[in-house]
Design a protein around this motif. Sequence first.
Motif, PDB file in Angstrom:
ATOM      1  N   MET A 349      -2.039  -6.681  -0.567  1.00 19.51           N
ATOM      2  CA  MET A 349      -2.275  -8.127  -0.673  1.00 19.51           C
ATOM      3  C   MET A 349      -1.352  -8.745  -1.711  1.00 19.51           C
ATOM      4  O   MET A 349      -0.855  -9.856  -1.542  1.00 19.51           O
ATOM      5  CB  MET A 349      -3.735  -8.414  -1.043  1.00 19.51           C
ATOM      6  N   GLU A 350      -1.137  -8.010  -2.798  1.00 20.48           N
ATOM      7  CA  GLU A 350      -0.253  -8.558  -3.828  1.00 20.48           C
ATOM      8  C   GLU A 350       1.162  -8.696  -3.295  1.00 20.48           C
ATOM      9  O   GLU A 350       1.830  -9.706  -3.483  1.00 20.48           O
ATOM     10  CB  GLU A 350      -0.278  -7.648  -5.058  1.00 20.48           C
ATOM     11  N   VAL A 351       1.619  -7.653  -2.585  1.00 15.09           N
ATOM     12  CA  VAL A 351       2.956  -7.697  -1.989  1.00 15.09           C
ATOM     13  C   VAL A 351       3.052  -8.820  -0.962  1.00 15.09           C
ATOM     14  O   VAL A 351       4.035  -9.564  -0.900  1.00 15.09           O
ATOM     15  CB  VAL A 351       3.284  -6.332  -1.341  1.00 15.09           C
ATOM     16  N   ALA A 352       1.995  -8.955  -0.149  1.00 14.84           N
ATOM     17  CA  ALA A 352       2.005  -9.949   0.928  1.00 14.84           C
ATOM     18  C   ALA A 352       1.686 -11.346   0.412  1.00 14.84           C
ATOM     19  O   ALA A 352       1.723 -12.311   1.170  1.00 14.84           O
ATOM     20  CB  ALA A 352       1.004  -9.555   2.012  1.00 14.84           C
ATOM     21  N   TYR A 359       9.047  -5.759   3.111  1.00 17.06           N
ATOM     22  CA  TYR A 359       9.405  -4.338   3.216  1.00 17.06           C
ATOM     23  C   TYR A 359      10.151  -3.873   1.967  1.00 17.06           C
ATOM     24  O   TYR A 359       9.981  -2.745   1.511  1.00 17.06           O
ATOM     25  CB  TYR A 359      10.239  -4.081   4.475  1.00 17.06           C
ATOM     26  N   GLN A 360      10.969  -4.754   1.389  1.00 11.71           N
ATOM     27  CA  GLN A 360      11.658  -4.384   0.150  1.00 11.71           C
ATOM     28  C   GLN A 360      10.645  -4.177  -0.962  1.00 11.71           C
ATOM     29  O   GLN A 360      10.754  -3.226  -1.739  1.00 11.71           O
ATOM     30  CB  GLN A 360      12.665  -5.482  -0.232  1.00 11.71           C
ATOM     31  N   ARG A 365       7.732  -0.323  -4.489  1.00  7.90           N
ATOM     32  CA  ARG A 365       6.499   0.220  -5.053  1.00  7.90           C
ATOM     33  C   ARG A 365       6.255   1.658  -4.637  1.00  7.90           C
ATOM     34  O   ARG A 365       5.720   2.456  -5.411  1.00  7.90           O
ATOM     35  CB  ARG A 365       5.295  -0.610  -4.587  1.00  7.90           C
ATOM     36  N   ALA A 366       6.614   1.986  -3.402  1.00  4.10           N
ATOM     37  CA  ALA A 366       6.199   3.281  -2.881  1.00  4.10           C
ATOM     38  C   ALA A 366       7.332   4.300  -2.787  1.00  4.10           C
ATOM     39  O   ALA A 366       7.100   5.488  -2.895  1.00  4.10           O
ATOM     40  CB  ALA A 366       5.548   3.101  -1.513  1.00  4.10           C
ATOM     41  N   PHE A 367       8.544   3.840  -2.556  1.00  3.32           N
ATOM     42  CA  PHE A 367       9.612   4.819  -2.286  1.00  3.32           C
ATOM     43  C   PHE A 367      10.832   4.653  -3.166  1.00  3.32           C
ATOM     44  O   PHE A 367      11.861   5.252  -2.901  1.00  3.32           O
ATOM     45  CB  PHE A 367      10.106   4.722  -0.843  1.00  3.32           C
ATOM     46  N   SER A 368      10.774   3.792  -4.167  1.00  2.00           N
ATOM     47  CA  SER A 368      11.925   3.585  -5.034  1.00  2.00           C
ATOM     48  C   SER A 368      13.210   3.333  -4.255  1.00  2.00           C
ATOM     49  O   SER A 368      14.152   4.111  -4.312  1.00  2.00           O
ATOM     50  CB  SER A 368      12.118   4.781  -5.979  1.00  2.00           C
ATOM     51  N   GLY A 369      13.253   2.285  -3.467  1.00  2.00           N
ATOM     52  CA  GLY A 369      14.562   1.846  -2.982  1.00  2.00           C
ATOM     53  C   GLY A 369      14.808   1.545  -1.519  1.00  2.00           C
ATOM     54  O   GLY A 369      15.291   0.483  -1.196  1.00  2.00           O
ATOM     55  N   ASP A 370      14.454   2.457  -0.618  1.00  2.00           N
ATOM     56  CA  ASP A 370      14.969   2.317   0.741  1.00  2.00           C
ATOM     57  C   ASP A 370      14.086   1.417   1.604  1.00  2.00           C
ATOM     58  O   ASP A 370      12.998   1.796   2.035  1.00  2.00           O
ATOM     59  CB  ASP A 370      15.100   3.705   1.366  1.00  2.00           C
ATOM     60  N   ARG A 371      14.583   0.223   1.874  1.00  2.17           N
ATOM     61  CA  ARG A 371      13.808  -0.742   2.659  1.00  2.17           C
ATOM     62  C   ARG A 371      13.554  -0.245   4.079  1.00  2.17           C
ATOM     63  O   ARG A 371      12.443  -0.385   4.608  1.00  2.17           O
ATOM     64  CB  ARG A 371      14.564  -2.073   2.718  1.00  2.17           C
TER      65      ARG A 371
END
Length: 561
Positions: A349-352, A359-360, A365-371
């Motif tokens: 929710m915070e991201v959205a 997606y970025q 937050r989750a994968f450090s980099g790859d959109r």
Amino acid sequence: MADRWALAPAEDGGVEIAPLGPAGLPAGPVLREADLAAAVRGRPEVTRWVWRSTSEVYPRLLATGVRVERCYDIEDAETLLLGHEGRYGEPRSAAAALARLRGGPVPPDPPLRSAEPGSQSSLFEPQAVHLPLADLAEVYAEQQRRHDRTAHPERMRLLTAAESAGMLVATEMNRSGLPWSADVHRQVLHELLGERYAGGGEPRRLAELADEVSAAFGRRVRPDLPADVIKAFAQAGIRIGSTRRWEIESIDHPAVKPLIEYKKLYRIRVAHGWSWLQDWVRDGRFRPEFLAGGTVTGRWVTNGGGALQIPKVIRRAVVADPGWRLVVADADQMEPRVLAAISRDPGLMEVAGREGDLYQSVSDRAFSGDRAQAKLAVLGAVYGQTSGDGLKNLAALRRRFPRAVAYVDDAARAGEEGRLVRTWLGRTCPPAVTADDDAAEEAGIPAVEDEAAGQEWVPGYASTNARARGRFARNFVVQGSAADWALLLLAALRKACADMAAELVFFQHDEVIVHCPEKEAEAVVTAIREAADLAGRLTFGETPVRFPFTTAVVECYADAK
DNA sequence: CGTCCACGCGCC
DNA sequence: AAAGGGCGCGTGGACG
């Protein structure tokens, strides 16, 4: 609510009308008038018309220039209510609903009919059963009580209202049509496919590519026949399971390049070529038949013309009238935003809640980099991906957004177990059915095997069919809730455009096109943004989730991307 | 002759 | 990067 009236066309061309009281029954005498359009036009104070079927009534009203503010489509509501009650597949006509109400024999639904090219026919046979207004009102009143018996009556009422609004929009779009330049279309076809040879032969470019494919194989090969292509590759020592592009692409063989090019152009020719133009474009408009709520997820379908699959290259033919513009609006990352809203996952929710690239943000937050990986992981979670990189990153997604992933996992489990799942507003996925259920099979619902009943659910150990149902249900809650929201958006946008010359001319799941005079374009852009916000609040209640749109004001659809 | 189905691919 | 969800539809071939 004296502003709510029922309307029932009569066999003789006249119409019955009556104001409805709070319970949904006539609050006064039923009036008979000779002319449907005059009856409606003469009562501008009516804000909602209750009728059996929008496709029966509204095209006739529009033909005489009469628009209505709102409606309530009894047979559409019946479909949604039956689904919610777990009675998917029972006849959904108003006559059937009345029979159930009175305990009489329930008539089967009239057969479906497909549209002829260019026709304005509706989905149901015109001789669908008419009901007198008194009977119709009885069904309507009972439907109001059935709304009250659902888990979230206010949401269910919103759903049936939104679907009815969608039917008004669809009918109006069917009438307006999508501005289409046949000249530009022919020019695009000529550029891509080359000249057409007289006598019905292939256009030049297709013939050349077919020759190149044959030359590469050293024998005559028909690239449009999968069996022929598979045989040719086998003779060249290459075994393939199908001739799908993704499988062909990786093969190292000189026939691959012209073959893929051929398939691409062949597709254009058969699906959106010269005969398509002949069949579907008249007077500068492409007129497909939009059907609101044509799928179980609530997405629309079109009948004829492949309107929801217009190839990108062909969109050059969608051109605004002189002095007019197309406002093309595309919802940004609709599905993950909807997932955030329905799962109430705090992180998502915070991201959205921001308008930036979702997606970025997920990736950061989750994968450090790859959109790209983040997008794959999110879509994989929604679609039920079973292998590949998306699965690998799903674990990271689960750690960072546990409630979001749990939400779709729960839906998948419910689907595998044959239980009902619902969208946010209450649109209901059909339950598991036996393999001989034709209605469900037609709707694409994977069948359940007899032996699956009563078995305990173990992750990863469901049968192939059960897993297919799980993926269906998993996707349903997101795609369907997105469709719920999109309907509210359309309704709000339609209302905002009511006092303008602007017309909604196209809708494709998360994308809408408004055709308007150039001077209205900025107002339309604003209206879209406001409609998106309103739809978000109405659909999901108080939520931090935002639903931004990318909008473009263009003369040509192809320039919007 | 018509109907039905698998295939393949366009869009989201 | 892999082949997961929802659709429509033209084609060719099987079958009646």
